[in-house]
Design a protein around this motif. Structure first.
Motif, mmCIF file in Angstrom:
data_model
loop_
_atom_site.group_PDB
_atom_site.id
_atom_site.type_symbol
_atom_site.label_atom_id
_atom_site.label_comp_id
_atom_site.label_asym_id
_atom_site.label_seq_id
_atom_site.Cartn_x
_atom_site.Cartn_y
_atom_site.Cartn_z
ATOM 1 N N PHE A 67 20.675 -10.606 6.347
ATOM 2 C CA PHE A 67 18.919 -10.546 6.746
ATOM 3 C C PHE A 67 18.706 -11.856 7.818
ATOM 4 O O PHE A 67 19.397 -12.662 7.977
ATOM 5 C CB PHE A 67 18.607 -11.429 5.148
ATOM 6 N N SER A 68 18.248 -11.365 8.565
ATOM 7 C CA SER A 68 17.765 -11.534 10.211
ATOM 8 C C SER A 68 16.829 -12.703 10.077
ATOM 9 O O SER A 68 15.670 -11.819 9.666
ATOM 10 C CB SER A 68 17.779 -11.843 11.152
ATOM 11 N N SER A 69 15.623 -14.135 9.791
ATOM 12 C CA SER A 69 14.781 -13.278 10.381
ATOM 13 C C SER A 69 13.925 -13.810 11.666
ATOM 14 O O SER A 69 14.935 -13.763 13.207
ATOM 15 C CB SER A 69 14.270 -15.246 9.572
ATOM 16 N N ARG A 70 13.270 -13.960 11.497
ATOM 17 C CA ARG A 70 12.484 -13.922 13.329
ATOM 18 C C ARG A 70 12.815 -15.437 14.213
ATOM 19 O O ARG A 70 12.281 -15.827 13.247
ATOM 20 C CB ARG A 70 11.059 -13.765 13.813
#
Length: 164
Positions: A67-70
């Motif tokens: 999961f990658s955030s902005r």
């Protein structure tokens, strides 16, 4: 109007007020009787109601992969392109004529012409006489005699000092 009453007029007799007559209150017996013992609501102290436990259901939705955030961007001033001045092929030919500069001078004014007047007052001209202020004339006050005279001795309220 030629209508006139004949004979004596009969008036309604004056009635004196009296309270109205009231019927006696009649209480009827009934055949309704409570059977058994009469129970009252028990006296109890207040307590909060019971709540059902929260049930969390499992789901089959799982996130796959990482999961990658902005990314957080830091503001920087943008880059500007260079200004390009294009050359043109339009050139003025000859001398450029300007408006001639002149010094300021006041404008010319026409002379004022005063026409003679042919209106003349006829006869003698009389002014209002000067008057100084004086109080107006007042009619004298006339007091009429009347035939009202107090009878007997006139008594005043006794002078007494008031105290609380």
């Amino acid at each position: 109007d030629n209508l006139q009453p004949e004979g004596d007029f009969a008036k309604r007799p004056d009635a004196k007020w009296a309270p109205g007559e009231r019927a006696n209150v009649i209480k009827r017996d009934d055949n309704l009787h409570p059977e058994g013992e009469f129970t009252k609501r028990p006296d109890g102290t207040w307590a909060p109601g019971e709540r059902a436990n929260i049930v969390r259901r499992d789901d089959n939705l799982k996130s796959e992969g990482e999961f990658s955030s902005r990314e957080q961007h830091i503001w920087r001033q943008g880059e500007r392109s260079d200004v390009v001045k294009r050359s043109d092929n339009l050139k003025p030919e000859g001398n450029f004529a300007k408006r001639p500069e002149a010094e300021w001078a006041p404008g010319e004014r026409a002379k004022v012409v005063h026409r003679d007047d042919n209106l003349r007052p006829e006869g003698e001209f009389s002014k209002r006489p000067d008057q100084t202020w004086a109080p107006g004339e007042r009619a004298r006050v006339v007091k009429r005699d009347d035939n009202l005279h107090p009878e007997g001795e006139f008594t005043k309220r006794p002078d007494g000092s008031w105290a609380p």
